[in-house]
Design an enzyme around this catalytic site. Structure first.
Site, PDB file in Angstrom:
ATOM      1  N   ASP A  93      46.168  54.216  55.853  1.00  9.79           N
ATOM      2  CA  ASP A  93      44.970  53.810  56.595  1.00  9.79           C
ATOM      3  C   ASP A  93      44.107  52.891  55.747  1.00  9.79           C
ATOM      4  OD1 ASP A  93      44.427  56.032  54.887  1.00  9.79           O
ATOM      5  OD2 ASP A  93      42.596  56.483  55.998  1.00  9.79           O
ATOM      6  N   GLU A 157      43.281  59.007  54.338  1.00 13.37           N
ATOM      7  CA  GLU A 157      42.621  59.058  53.024  1.00 13.37           C
ATOM      8  C   GLU A 157      41.220  58.476  53.097  1.00 13.37           C
ATOM      9  OE1 GLU A 157      41.364  57.902  48.980  1.00 13.37           O
ATOM     10  OE2 GLU A 157      41.622  56.611  50.747  1.00 13.37           O
TER      11      GLU A 157
END
Length: 454
Positions: A93, A157
């Protein structure tokens, strides 16, 4: 060595480098913006990574923690089964990007002027790409690392890690069996000093996360009337006190090693006695004498910190609200949790309550370990003029989640960067990009390290 092998090596190296660049560009084109609160979809990037690993015969597992929130894990068997396994992890991400602010569309992956542009170029689709390229290179060449290497590509994350590394650590711990150390982002990149030294910080610690929610209660009333119980005033007083507080020096083993290494690398005199002075005056003076680029590696990790970041109160200018709220970004060094709690209690006072909105542990890793030595050796093999220094990250990574499995985390995603390249400024910033030559250096260093670490 035969002539055929000699000729094959440059070709293999060229393909390794080409794939690192191409995979970085192609991963950037897959928009995995994480807006928080579950608003992200990493699955297309996870499928991309899994397909490339599957082509190399690695049998990756694609694991979805929620619809669209996918992770990928693959294990590469080492040649020395008695050695512990090593985790290599990178998140899929990225933080959002506002296209109007960029010189290049942020999800184009365009290669321009020798750089790969786009959101995730250094945080951290470049490392994801290098991990995949090294694994595919080993498969083509019939090589294996000494240790088992577990590759993990994670979701979430950039928010809480709940859909990514935290979920993997809780529900799929068997996939990380035997892993004693791990490497990931924020280390092994070039820092240039004004005197021409090339520093390569390798992260061996992280401050803990302490995101706080503050609430002040008071008495609602008319804005024209005296009100000693004004919630906005109470909150503002607490926030100002937090923002102005000077935290005491807290010397951790990692930061101590970093200061000593930076003194040696930059030829800056350091009195060892100041490292044990709780007042911190000598350390502050030493950091002030360091080259600014070197100083930035330690300045944010000498102390706990708490920065006010958000305020919410009221709905009309002539109405005093009965409550007011705010947020504070706190960061805590190893061993500093009690100090942090006691300090916040004192600074907020009797009329403002605070609680943890999100909390994560601090980490430390030994700097005299064989793994740290192997990272240093790999960097020196490709840059003879390098100065490898340990440092502690002021923020945090997925290493916090994997530490719950007993895995010691290091920050090592190597890149050679040119002078003037604003690496830290591009993290979550506009016009994020990574030099092509930096990726070539990084994938070679990563290959050497993962192949040789014992």
């Amino acid at each position: 060595m035969t002539e055929t092998v000699r000729e094959a090596q440059p070709a293999a190296d060229a393909l390794l480098c080409e794939e690192a660049v191409r995979f970085t560009s192609e991963l950037i084109r897959i928009d995995t913006s994480n807006r928080g609160g579950g608003d992200c979809r990493e699955r297309p990037a996870a499928e991309y990574a899994a397909a490339l690993l599957d082509e190399a015969g690695l049998q990756p597992r694609l694991l979805e923690s929620a619809p669209g929130r996918a992770n990928v894990v693959a294990r590469i068997e080492g040649s020395e089964p008695d050695l512990p396994a090593l985790l290599v992890h990178g998140h899929l991400d990225v933080v959002p990007a506002e296209a109007a602010d960029w010189a290049v569309p942020p999800f184009s992956g365009e290669i321009r002027d020798g750089e790969v542009w786009g959101r995730g170029a250094i945080d951290m689709k470049d490392m994801d790409a290098m991990m995949i390229a090294v694994a595919r290179g080993w498969a083509r060449d019939g090589r294996r690392p000494r240790r088992d290497v577990v590759l993990a590509f994670t979701a979430d994350e950039e928010d809480s890690a709940a859909a990514g590394s935290a979920w993997l650590a809780e529900h799929h711990r068997d996939l990380f069996e035997g892993c004693t150390e791990g490497i990931s982002e924020s280390g092994g990149y070039t820092v240039h000093t004004a005197a021409g030294q090339r520093l390569y910080p390798v992260a061996a610690g992280e401050r803990g996360t302490a995101w706080l929610r503050l609430t002040a209660d008071g008495r609602a009333g008319h804005g024209s009337k005296p009100n000693p119980s004004n919630a906005v005033t109470r909150l503002s007083t607490a926030m100002a006190a937090i923002g102005a507080h000077r935290w005491p020096l807290r010397m951790t083993p990692t930061v101590r090693a970093a200061l000593i290494a930076l003194a040696e690398a930059t030829s800056t005199p350091l009195d060892p006695a100041c490292l044990d002075d709780p007042a911190g005056t000598g350390v502050d003076e030493f950091v002030a004498r360091l080259d600014p680029a070197a100083a930035a590696l330690v300045a944010g990790t000498l102390r706990n910190s708490a920065n006010p970041t958000m305020l919410q109160a009221g709905y009309k200018v002539n109405v005093i609200p009965g409550s007011a709220g705010g947020a504070v970004d706190g960061r805590v060094l190893p061993g500093g949790e009690e100090e942090f709690t006691a300090t916040l209690d004192r600074l907020t006072g009797p009329h403002v309550a605070w609680e943890y909105q999100h909390r994560e542990i601090p980490l430390q890793a030994p700097v005299d370990s064989p793994v740290f030595a192997a990272m240093r050796d790999a960097l020196l093999a490709h840059d003879l003029g390098a100065h490898v220094v340990p440092y502690s990250m002021s923020g945090g990574t997925d290493a916090k989640q994997f530490s719950r499995l007993g895995i010691t985390g290091y920050g090592f995603s190597p890149l050679r960067l040119p002078p003037g390249f604003d690496y830290h400024g591009l993290y979550h910033g506009v016009d994020e990009r990574v030099p092509v030559q930096g990726l070539h250096f990084g994938v070679r260093v990563l290959d050497r390290f993962l192949s040789n670490v014992g």
